[in-house]
Design an enzyme around this catalytic site. Structure first.
Site, PDB file in Angstrom:
ATOM      1  N   TYR A  52     -47.152  45.564   9.959  1.00 50.47           N
ATOM      2  CA  TYR A  52     -48.324  46.445   9.918  1.00 50.47           C
ATOM      3  C   TYR A  52     -48.433  47.149  11.268  1.00 50.47           C
ATOM      4  CZ  TYR A  52     -49.772  44.077   5.607  1.00 50.47           C
ATOM      5  OH  TYR A  52     -49.832  43.583   4.319  1.00 50.47           O
ATOM      6  N   GLU A  53     -48.887  48.410  11.270  1.00 49.87           N
ATOM      7  CA  GLU A  53     -48.808  49.207  12.495  1.00 49.87           C
ATOM      8  C   GLU A  53     -49.737  48.715  13.597  1.00 49.87           C
ATOM      9  OE1 GLU A  53     -49.644  53.228  11.420  1.00 49.87           O
ATOM     10  OE2 GLU A  53     -51.782  52.901  11.242  1.00 49.87           O
ATOM     11  N   SER A  54     -50.608  47.761  13.288  1.00 47.46           N
ATOM     12  CA  SER A  54     -51.433  47.142  14.326  1.00 47.46           C
ATOM     13  C   SER A  54     -50.592  46.288  15.264  1.00 47.46           C
ATOM     14  CB  SER A  54     -52.501  46.277  13.669  1.00 47.46           C
ATOM     15  OG  SER A  54     -51.875  45.306  12.836  1.00 47.46           O
ATOM     16  N   GLY A  55     -49.323  46.054  14.929  1.00 51.54           N
ATOM     17  CA  GLY A  55     -48.455  45.281  15.818  1.00 51.54           C
ATOM     18  C   GLY A  55     -48.115  43.896  15.304  1.00 51.54           C
TER      19      GLY A  55
END
Lengths: 251, 276
Positions: free
Chosen positions: A53-56
């Site tokens: 997920y692009e939140s890391g």
């Protein structure tokens, strides 16, 4: 025979998307149908699917569907949690991610995507959220799957704004621009699946979902839609897929 | 170092400043945003990768002249209606926008934190963002001749972030999803950190002091200060509040009513400022 469909259009789209994921893949997941599809795949045929997920959060294994790309459950279950610069620079940019999912407010025949504005940029009819991670997902993932409902407002002859490049103006354009990934290889809609024709890269109808006529798809496409010579009917969701999917979505 | 929130905002944020409130879904500095609204700050350039509901509120309250961003939506819900109203109708004031991708914004902060004037990435190629955002350009690699994208360093006047804990010296412990907060703080001239709690002694966990005291200008205690986003280890994301914001923000009247009751009429008591 029953007249009530066994599944909804969303379920058909989600199951179709999940089937394109395999267990060895690293998959950049967005919220909504892509997240549901990836989580469904991980619980069925792709248990080792590496969800990012692009939140890391890398290798997240949520036991319930997250409602945002940065829910606490993603961090708690991830193999590792990295910063936002790291996710884009170290993981996405060098091509470490196999599949990225994108949505679209508008998409054209070469799968170029608009999520920025409807109308003129400086005086928009509708201001949309914008790019987020999408331009670089479209550029650098090995492949991109687009999930979007099909209607003539969305499937347009020409997008008002190119937020993310699909196949540009056709064959050879991605190579010309130096984009490293293959770009959109499938567009999954509530009516069928479109794929770029290998020579021209124009989106072509590859399969229709059960009960959908080719004319229905043509009527909701803003360009003269070509149909693959070996047009298929998408396989229906099976009981096992529907049961896992519904346990995820709570429906 | 440890100040009440209202004093921290008054000292560090001024009309016309470029201000970055960062926090990627997690630890969004909402209490600080509300204090900026209460103090009636104007003409701010607001930078944030994901201007979600806190920037929707600040834009609707008339604090912003310009927005520098990469994704402006209500995550998992839809559009930001106050942001839309400002862009489409100039209400309550015209809003200039400077638009990037996430990769571009993240790299702009990295360049700022690194003390160099620009960052290099593979990004934006072929998109219409290049034509609309003048500071996205190309650069030729001096070693390979390859053409890459350059974006300028983002160096805000002040960064505001929220974290779980700080000690009285101002060392800040922040864990879970860390987003771009470290880069935003290091890129900015001043930094205000709001925290769930100020403690006498931080439990030593190697690697968990994300921000040493020397890069933090001031710390303000603001328990619950990230709500309706979340603080890992303290409270969960209030997903209902994000859903409800859609209805509150849709019309100017309901938004202004919300501003009156929930922000302007709801100053934090001074004891939450950390002076016990």
């Amino acid at each position: 025979m029953t007249t009530t469909p066994r599944y909804t259009a969303d379920e058909m789209m989600t199951v179709t998307a999940a089937r394109f994921l395999t267990t060895e893949m690293a998959c950049f997941v967005g919220i909504g149908l892509p997240s549901t599809a990836a989580n469904l795949a991980r619980r069925t045929h792709a248990p080792n699917l590496w969800m990012i997920y692009e939140s890391g959060t890398l290798g997240a294994k949520p036991d319930t569907l997250p409602l945002s790309i940065g829910d606490g459950i993603l961090a708690e279950t991830a193999d590792t949690v990295v910063s936002v610069p790291e996710i884009f620079n170290y993981w996405l940019q060098p091509g470490r991610i196999d599949i990225g999912f994108l949505g679209a407010a508008q998409i054209d025949r070469y799968a170029n995507i608009n999520t920025t504005v409807i109308g003129d940029y400086s005086d928009p009819k509708v201001r949309l959220p914008g790019a987020g991670g999408a331009p670089e997902i479209a550029a650098s993932c090995r492949e991109v799957i687009v999930i979007v409902r099909q209607n003539s407002r969305t499937f347009v002859e020409s997008v008002d704004f190119v937020t993310s490049v699909g196949h540009g103006k056709g064959a050879g354009q991605r190579e010309q621009l130096g984009l490293t990934g293959l770009g959109p290889t499938r567009v999954i809609t509530d009516l069928g699946v479109l794929e770029p024709e290998p020579r021209t890269r124009e989106l072509t109808l590859a399969s229709v979902h059960p009960g959908v006529a080719v004319d229905d798809v043509r009527a909701t496409t803003g360009w003269e839609l070509q149909v693959a010579p070996d047009l298929a009917v998408t396989a229906e969701p099976d009981e096992a897929e529907l049961s896992v999917l519904r346990s995820l979505t709570g429906s | 170092m440890i100040v009440p929130l209202d004093e921290g905002i008054r000292e560090l944020v001024h009309d016309g400043d470029t201000v970055a409130l960062e926090g990627f879904t997690h630890l969004i500095p909402v209490a600080a945003g509300h204090e900026i609204i209460r103090q009636g700050l104007r003409d701010l350039t607001l930078a944030r990768m994901t201007p979600d509901i806190v920037y929707d509120q600040m834009i609707g309250a008339g604090c912003a002249r310009k927005l520098v961003f990469s994704w402006g939506g209500n995550p998992g819900v839809g559009s930001l209606h106050r942001f839309r109203d400002a862009v489409q109708n100039g209400w309550p004031a015209p809003l200039e926008i400077e638009e990037h991708s996430h990769a571009g914004m993240a790299n702009r902060y990295v360049a700022g934190a690194s003390g160099i004037p620009f960052a290099v990435l593979r990004g934006y190629t072929g998109t219409d963002l290049i034509a609309q955002t003048p500071d996205i350009t190309t650069i030729t690699c001096p070693f390979t001749g390859e053409e890459l994208t350059a974006v300028p360093a983002l160096t805000p006047d002040v960064a505001i972030v929220h974290a779980q804990r700080a000690d009285r010296a101002g060392n800040v412990q922040l864990w879970g999803i860390t987003g771009v907060q470290k880069e935003a703080v290091l890129a900015s001239r001043r930094a205000l950190v709001t925290v769930e709690e100020v403690v006498d002694r931080l439990d030593p966990v190697p690697g968990q002091v994300l921000l040493p005291a020397r890069v933090v200008t001031a710390v303000a205690e603001a328990p619950g200060g990230a709500r309706p986003s979340y603080a890992h280890g303290y409270y969960a994301r209030d997903n209902d509040a994000y859903q409800q914001w859609d209805a509150v923000s849709r019309e100017r009247e309901t938004f202004e009513q919300w501003l009156r009751t929930e922000v302007r009429g709801n100053a934090r008591p001074a004891r939450e400022g950390g002076r016990t």
